[in-house]
Design an enzyme around this catalytic site. Structure first.
Site, PDB file in Angstrom:
ATOM      1  N   GLU A  22      -6.292-114.804  12.778  1.00  0.00           N
ATOM      2  CA  GLU A  22      -7.502-115.369  13.389  1.00  0.00           C
ATOM      3  C   GLU A  22      -8.055-116.562  12.594  1.00  0.00           C
ATOM      4  OE1 GLU A  22      -7.755-114.382  16.484  1.00  0.00           O
ATOM      5  OE2 GLU A  22      -9.594-113.224  16.461  1.00  0.00           O
ATOM      6  N   ALA A  42      -5.613-124.529   3.474  1.00  0.00           N
ATOM      7  CA  ALA A  42      -4.240-124.441   3.983  1.00  0.00           C
ATOM      8  C   ALA A  42      -3.514-125.777   3.896  1.00  0.00           C
ATOM      9  CB  ALA A  42      -4.254-123.956   5.430  1.00  0.00           C
TER      10      ALA A  42
END
Length: 203
Positions: free
Chosen positions: A121, A104
């Site tokens: 999550e 990310a």
């Protein structure tokens, strides 16, 4: 407790046979949260979407079902997750679904590429969360949405002592981080017992 801890430590980066078991577990146990959260997004046909931390690939499949003629991308830091997500979406792989290994922190996508980015999550494990949020914002189109879905909503959660490398955030903390990253129209949605979806829009 040792085996249980070993199992849940597969949440961050599933590996090996225990990791494969965790991916199957996550694919099914995350379903209620994901289905509820996606209803809040109002997914449109023809969208280009990205699931960050795509795990076993079921969120990718759910996104496809909600958007006719969609293109759905998935990225995960775990090689095991990428393999599983590709298997789960094999029929449409490299046609409508594209799964990549990566972080990310450095998304390998062009600026303003996506109508929607989801994170189910997974933000608990993102390093340098503010930097990651800037990356999400970069790859979103103007007006694009980012939806964070979490079940652990207490920053003092017991889960952080079970799962190594996990940071728990309250929905309010996540909303503030989205605001600080430049997202607008940020909202917190809650559903009992502990589901939360935190959404923001790229200006």
């Amino acid at each position: 407790m040792g085996l249980l801890k070993s199992f849940f430590n597969q949440c961050a980066r599933p590996e090996g046979s225990l990791g494969r078991a965790m991916l199957c577990f996550m694919n099914y146990t995350h379903a209620p949260l994901t289905n509820w959260g996606l209803k809040l997004v109002n997914v449109q046909d023809g969208w280009t979407m990205l699931d960050v931390g795509c795990g076993g690939g079921f969120t990718i499949r759910r996104l496809l079902k909600r958007s006719k003629d969609a293109q759905v991308y998935g990225i995960d830091i775990s090689e095991e997750s990428v393999t599983k997500a590709r298997q789960v979406n094999a029929e449409v792989l490299d046609k409508q679904v594209y799964v990549t290994q990566g972080s990310a922190e450095q998304l390998p996508y062009n600026d303003e590429m996506f109508d929607l980015v989801t994170a189910v999550e997974t933000v608990y494990f993102w390093p340098n969360l503010p930097d990651c949020l800037q990356e999400v914002r970069r790859v979103l189109k103007p007006g694009g949405k980012f939806a964070i879905m979490v079940e652990v909503v207490d920053s003092d959660s017991k889960w952080t002592s079970i799962v190594d490398g996990m940071t728990a955030y309250t929905p309010e903390q996540l909303k503030t981080l989205l605001d600080d990253a430049g997202f607008i129209q940020t909202e917190i949605h809650r559903k009992k017992p502990t589901y939360a979806t935190i959404m923001g829009v790229k200006a």
